[in-house]
Design an enzyme around this catalytic site. Structure first.
Site, PDB file in Angstrom:
ATOM      1  N   ASP A   1       0.840  -1.195   0.000  1.00 36.70           N
ATOM      2  CA  ASP A   1       0.000   0.000   0.000  1.00 36.70           C
ATOM      3  C   ASP A   1       0.876   1.245   0.000  1.00 36.70           C
ATOM      4  OD1 ASP A   1      -2.256  -1.498   0.145  1.00 36.70           O
ATOM      5  OD2 ASP A   1      -2.916  -0.771   2.106  1.00 36.70           O
TER       6      ASP A   1
ATOM      7  N   LYS B   1      -8.016   0.784  -5.332  1.00 37.82           N
ATOM      8  CA  LYS B   1      -9.204   0.214  -4.685  1.00 37.82           C
ATOM      9  C   LYS B   1     -10.476   0.944  -5.093  1.00 37.82           C
ATOM     10  CE  LYS B   1      -6.871  -1.123  -0.368  1.00 37.82           C
ATOM     11  NZ  LYS B   1      -6.969  -2.583  -0.279  1.00 37.82           N
TER      12      LYS B   1
ATOM     13  N   GLY C   1      -5.296  -2.912   8.705  1.00 34.02           N
ATOM     14  CA  GLY C   1      -4.993  -1.751   9.547  1.00 34.02           C
ATOM     15  C   GLY C   1      -4.802  -2.077  11.014  1.00 34.02           C
TER      16      GLY C   1
ATOM     17  N   ARG D   1      -6.541 -20.483   7.041  1.00 32.94           N
ATOM     18  CA  ARG D   1      -6.859 -21.840   7.523  1.00 32.94           C
ATOM     19  C   ARG D   1      -8.244 -22.261   7.063  1.00 32.94           C
ATOM     20  NH1 ARG D   1      -3.311 -24.542  10.519  1.00 32.94           N
ATOM     21  NH2 ARG D   1      -1.922 -23.384  11.901  1.00 32.94           N
TER      22      ARG D   1
ATOM     23  N   GLY E   1      -3.212  -7.288   8.252  1.00 34.18           N
ATOM     24  CA  GLY E   1      -2.560  -7.461   9.553  1.00 34.18           C
ATOM     25  C   GLY E   1      -1.133  -7.953   9.465  1.00 34.18           C
TER      26      GLY E   1
ATOM     27  N   GLY F   1      -0.305  -3.694   3.903  1.00 30.49           N
ATOM     28  CA  GLY F   1      -0.955  -2.391   3.853  1.00 30.49           C
ATOM     29  C   GLY F   1      -0.235  -1.413   4.734  1.00 30.49           C
ATOM     30  N   SER F   2      -0.759  -1.237   5.936  1.00 32.48           N
ATOM     31  CA  SER F   2      -0.207  -0.249   6.850  1.00 32.48           C
ATOM     32  C   SER F   2       1.151  -0.668   7.394  1.00 32.48           C
ATOM     33  CB  SER F   2      -1.179  -0.059   8.009  1.00 32.48           C
ATOM     34  OG  SER F   2      -2.509  -0.091   7.545  1.00 32.48           O
TER      35      SER F   2
END
Lengths: 198, 295
Positions: free
Chosen positions: B25, B82, B154, B166, B215, B236-237
């Site tokens: 990102d 996005k 995030g 999983r 995450g 991402g973050s």
């Protein structure tokens, strides 16, 4: 003959499957020991900047360059074509290639992803017939040097070329389940080149 | 010798080229350049990273076309962007900007709480999030050419990404173990088209590339996801909310390639400075969980 497939990033598993279908021994190559164990190398589709970056980080870059320069047969598709080219255009300033093939390649020459396409492709005589070619953000060959033969063109730019020991295509035969290009590499490029060395 | 664009093979094939890579990102051209130099296979152009969307609240939308074009001009790797779930006009806008992939993303505020975009109508390929196999197959049925497990964007908490990987993997393995005459009911239970269910049962994998997201904050997180069967990783973050983005980005790229070599992952993990602070998913109130968006 054992053929390695550079397995740092990209669709290397598809190349491995195609080569297995051609009946040769295949191994993924990420490390120098693995490179030393193969007679020929396939450089897959992927992001050429990422593959070059990882090859340098893991100190396999110079070794591949040296092996190719000293006659190891190699085949590159798309990103692999870029990495086999002596010179590239529209690349980040410091992007390096393994080189070996005396061609100038323009990156993303056919455009961005919305311009990606598939098409039937005709090859010059002696090559195995019409092929369904998949071009994804594909490069083309802008210029060829001495000793480089053009095998196929698209929009009047070469998209498949070879020298004595190296083969490169702008498109992705590994995505179509048609193994004729890999078979051509094994039978018409790699085996004759290796025979000469021995 | 007709040249055909936007075929399934061309759309899905594009995702094949990203395999084994990290998609990062970025919110501006400088970050995009850092990502490219670190070895990212693509960048996701967006206005705010998920952690900021979470912190600042409000409605999150498609990015400014100017910003996307600046990023496209600054790097040679693919640029994704996005669109809100169901917002087919945002998607048309992004296609007109020649982005390389559209993420119909739960990270943005949904525009439609029943329908997703009919992705077959586009030349540009789509990636969509999924928390389970049924959701993944519904997205593929709508034309998605790539799936990513959602995780919880995030947060810097990898537990939901783990749970979704999983779940998807487990459901695929279960399908492979069924008798052929049991697949009809399996399709009913998964709320997915029978033809896709049958294909997955036969091949033992999704018909498109499966990345993971939501995450992932460290090289070890990235390697964990690869070990769980992901074809690649979205971060991402995790990168630009950390102490040393350039170094962390390169480290995550290395760990993704050598996910099966703990020594490489250890080296990649050294001296990275501070990771993003993060939030435990368990502490998030249910309405703030992005992974529950999408249907």
């Amino acid at each position: 003959m054992k053929v390695g497939v550079l397995g740092l990033q990209g669709d290397f598993r598809e190349h491995i499957n195609s080569l297995i279908a051609c009946g040769v021994d295949v191994a993924p190559v990420r490390r120098i020991e693995e490179l030393n164990d193969v007679d020929a190398l396939v450089i897959p589709g992927g992001e050429s900047t990422t593959i070059a970056h990882l090859a340098q980080t893991f100190e396999i870059f110079d070794e591949i360059k040296t092996r190719i320069a000293s006659g190891m047969p190699a085949y590159g598709s798309c990103a692999g074509m870029i990495l086999l080219a002596d010179q590239i255009l529209d690349a980040p300033k410091d992007q390096k290639t393994f080189g070996g093939l005396d061609i100038v390649v323009r990156r993303n020459a056919f455009g961005r992803q919305v311009d990606s396409f598939e098409s039937d492709l005709e090859f010059k005589d002696g090559f195995p017939g019409l092929l369904k070619a998949v071009f994804i953000r594909a490069p083309w060959v802008e210029k060829t040097g001495a000793g480089v033969e053009v095998l196929a063109s698209m929009q009047s730019h070469p998209v498949a070329v070879r020298s004595k020991t190296l083969l490169a295509t702008s498109f992705h035969p590994e995505l179509t389940g048609d193994h004729r290009i890999h078979q051509y590499f094994v039978d018409q490029v790699a085996r004759p080149a290796l025979k000469k060395v021995q | 010798m007709a040249e055909v664009t936007g075929t399934g093979r061309v759309k899905r094939g594009m995702a094949e080229m990203l395999k084994g890579g990290v998609i990062m990102d970025v919110v501006n051209a400088e970050q995009a350049k850092i990502a490219e130099d670190a070895g990212a296979v693509a960048v996701m152009a967006l206005e705010r990273v998920p952690a900021d969307i979470r912190a600042q609240g409000g409605v999150a939308r498609m990015s400014d076309p100017d910003m996307i074009e600046k990023i496209q001009a600054s790097v040679s790797i693919p640029v994704m962007a996005k669109a809100r779930i169901g917002h087919f006009v945002e998607a048309q806008v992004l296609q007109s900007l020649n982005v390389d992939y559209i993420d119909e993303s739960e990270v943005l505020t949904p525009s439609d709480y029943e329908n997703h975009i009919d992705k077959w109508n586009f030349t540009v390929p789509f990636v969509c999030g999924a928390t389970n196999l049924g959701e993944a197959l519904r997205r593929i049925n709508e034309g998605a050419a790539m799936i990513r497990s959602k995780g919880e964007a995030g947060t810097g908490d990898v537990s939901n990404a783990m749970m979704h990987m999983r779940k998807i993997g487990g459901e695929i393995r279960r399908l492979s173990s069924l008798r052929e005459d049991e697949l009809y009911v399996a399709a009913k239970e998964l709320q997915a088209p029978y033809a896709l269910v049958k294909e997955v049962a036969e091949t033992g994998k999704l018909p498109v590339v499966l990345f993971t997201a939501g995450g992932i904050a460290t090289p070890a997180d990235a390697a964990l996801m690869m070990a769980m069967g992901a074809d690649g990783v979205f971060i991402g973050s995790g990168i630009f909310k950390s102490g040393n983005p350039a170094q962390r980005a390169a480290a995550c790229v290395r760990a993704t390639t050598f996910w099966d070599d703990p020594k490489v992952v250890a080296d990649a993990s050294r001296g990275l400075g501070e990771a993003m602070v993060g939030i435990n998913v368990a502490d998030l109130p249910a309405p703030h969980r992005l992974s529950e968006r999408g249907w």
